[in-house]
Design a protein around this motif. Structure first.
Motif, short mmCIF file in Angstrom:
data_model
loop_
_atom_site.label_atom_id
_atom_site.label_comp_id
_atom_site.label_asym_id
_atom_site.label_seq_id
_atom_site.Cartn_x
_atom_site.Cartn_y
_atom_site.Cartn_z
N ASN A 1 0.82 -1.22 0.00
CA ASN A 1 0.00 0.00 0.00
C ASN A 1 0.85 1.27 0.00
OD1 ASN A 1 -2.58 -1.42 0.32
ND2 ASN A 1 -1.73 -2.00 2.30
N TRP A 2 2.00 1.21 -0.65
CA TRP A 2 2.94 2.33 -0.63
C TRP A 2 2.30 3.60 -1.18
CZ3 TRP A 2 7.27 3.13 1.83
CH2 TRP A 2 8.07 4.22 1.47
N ASP A 3 2.41 4.69 -0.42
CA ASP A 3 1.90 6.00 -0.83
C ASP A 3 3.10 6.91 -1.06
OD1 ASP A 3 0.78 8.49 -1.18
OD2 ASP A 3 -0.24 8.53 0.76
N PRO A 4 3.44 7.22 -2.30
CA PRO A 4 4.62 8.04 -2.55
C PRO A 4 4.48 9.47 -2.04
CG PRO A 4 3.42 7.70 -4.58
CD PRO A 4 2.78 6.83 -3.54
N ASN A 5 3.27 9.94 -1.85
CA ASN A 5 3.05 11.33 -1.45
C ASN A 5 2.72 11.51 0.02
OD1 ASN A 5 3.33 12.28 -4.18
ND2 ASN A 5 1.38 11.29 -4.55
N GLY A 6 2.72 10.43 0.78
CA GLY A 6 2.37 10.53 2.20
C GLY A 6 3.29 9.67 3.04
N TRP A 7 2.97 9.63 4.32
CA TRP A 7 3.72 8.78 5.25
C TRP A 7 3.22 7.36 5.13
CZ3 TRP A 7 8.00 10.32 7.51
CH2 TRP A 7 8.23 11.68 7.69
N ASN A 8 4.12 6.40 5.24
CA ASN A 8 3.80 4.98 5.16
C ASN A 8 4.07 4.33 6.51
OD1 ASN A 8 3.35 4.47 2.08
ND2 ASN A 8 5.04 5.92 2.26
N ALA A 9 3.05 3.68 7.05
CA ALA A 9 3.14 3.11 8.39
C ALA A 9 3.86 1.77 8.39
CB ALA A 9 1.74 2.94 8.97
N PHE A 10 4.85 1.64 9.26
CA PHE A 10 5.60 0.41 9.48
C PHE A 10 5.21 -0.12 10.85
CE2 PHE A 10 9.00 -1.97 11.38
CZ PHE A 10 9.62 -2.67 10.35
N SER A 11 4.98 -1.41 10.94
CA SER A 11 4.67 -2.01 12.24
C SER A 11 5.14 -3.46 12.24
CB SER A 11 3.17 -1.96 12.51
OG SER A 11 2.88 -2.52 13.77
N THR A 12 5.76 -3.86 13.33
CA THR A 12 6.19 -5.25 13.47
C THR A 12 6.31 -5.58 14.96
OG1 THR A 12 7.75 -6.91 12.64
CG2 THR A 12 8.69 -4.87 13.46
N THR A 13 6.28 -6.84 15.26
CA THR A 13 6.43 -7.29 16.65
C THR A 13 7.63 -8.21 16.75
OG1 THR A 13 4.05 -7.16 17.00
CG2 THR A 13 5.29 -8.49 18.56
N TYR A 14 8.43 -8.01 17.78
CA TYR A 14 9.60 -8.85 18.03
C TYR A 14 9.39 -9.57 19.36
CZ TYR A 14 14.24 -10.26 19.47
OH TYR A 14 15.30 -10.99 19.92
N THR A 15 9.62 -10.86 19.37
CA THR A 15 9.56 -11.66 20.59
C THR A 15 10.99 -11.96 21.03
OG1 THR A 15 7.47 -12.65 19.91
CG2 THR A 15 8.70 -13.77 21.66
N VAL A 16 11.34 -11.53 22.22
CA VAL A 16 12.70 -11.70 22.74
C VAL A 16 13.00 -13.20 22.89
CG1 VAL A 16 14.23 -11.25 24.70
CG2 VAL A 16 12.61 -9.49 23.93
N ASP A 17 14.13 -13.62 22.33
CA ASP A 17 14.52 -15.02 22.41
C ASP A 17 15.65 -15.20 23.43
OD1 ASP A 17 16.86 -14.15 21.12
OD2 ASP A 17 16.18 -14.85 19.17
N ARG A 18 16.05 -16.45 23.63
CA ARG A 18 17.07 -16.78 24.63
C ARG A 18 18.38 -16.04 24.36
NH1 ARG A 18 16.90 -20.89 27.76
NH2 ARG A 18 15.54 -22.08 26.39
N ASP A 19 18.78 -15.94 23.10
CA ASP A 19 20.04 -15.29 22.76
C ASP A 19 20.07 -13.85 23.26
OD1 ASP A 19 22.63 -15.11 21.45
OD2 ASP A 19 21.59 -13.79 20.05
N TRP A 20 18.97 -13.16 23.07
CA TRP A 20 18.92 -11.76 23.48
C TRP A 20 18.78 -11.61 24.98
CZ3 TRP A 20 18.71 -7.03 20.62
CH2 TRP A 20 19.13 -7.20 19.30
N ALA A 21 17.96 -12.44 25.58
CA ALA A 21 17.68 -12.30 27.01
C ALA A 21 18.85 -12.74 27.89
CB ALA A 21 16.44 -13.10 27.37
N SER A 22 19.70 -13.61 27.40
CA SER A 22 20.73 -14.22 28.25
C SER A 22 21.87 -13.28 28.61
CB SER A 22 21.28 -15.49 27.59
OG SER A 22 21.90 -15.17 26.36
N HIS A 23 21.99 -12.12 27.96
CA HIS A 23 23.13 -11.24 28.22
C HIS A 23 22.75 -9.95 28.94
CE1 HIS A 23 25.72 -13.88 25.99
NE2 HIS A 23 24.80 -13.93 25.06
#
Length: 130
Positions: free
Chosen positions: A75-97
């Motif tokens: 739905n890219w709109d070249p003349n307006g703002w384009n909304a980005f959204s995503t969800t990240y689930t923290v995994d063991r690699d990230w949480a362990s440090h």
């Protein structure tokens, strides 16, 4: 919450963080708006974001690339703002440090074919579950 003020103590396994922002792409030479992102050429031709964390035992860091899940590319709109959204689930690699001396994390934005400029606004990170 400001993205540069994320409490790293919240990075426990299973924590879900929703990231959102608005994006525009411009041609670097002409300043004209990009008419569409070209996801077929390279996954980086459209706006995306990345997370990088580093700790003393892994000096090169660890990267997570996050792409849009809200239909921005279709739905890219070249003349307006384009909304980005995503969800990240923290995994063991990230949480362990978390809490290690010298641990840090970067949030960054990428995207656009060579010769374009990415403009980002209203970047937000929200913890949606722990």
């Amino acid at each position: 919450q400001r993205m540069d003020a994320i409490d790293l103590g919240c990075l426990t396994i299973g924590t879900k963080i929703q990231f959102s922002y608005k994006a525009k792409l411009y041609d670097e030479a002409t300043g004209e708006a990009e008419q569409f992102c070209r996801p077929g050429a390279s996954w980086t031709d459209c706006p995306a974001m990345g997370l990088r964390h580093e700790f003393p035992a892994q000096a090169l860091g660890n990267w997570k690339w996050l792409t849009d899940g809200s239909g921005m590319i279709q739905n890219w709109d070249p003349n307006g703002w384009n909304a980005f959204s995503t969800t990240y689930t923290v995994d063991r690699d990230w949480a362990s440090h978390v809490g290690e001396s010298g641990y840090w994390m970067d949030v960054f934005f990428i995207g656009g074919r060579p010769g374009t400029v990415l403009v980002v606004d209203d970047a937000v990170a929200n913890i949606i579950s722990q």
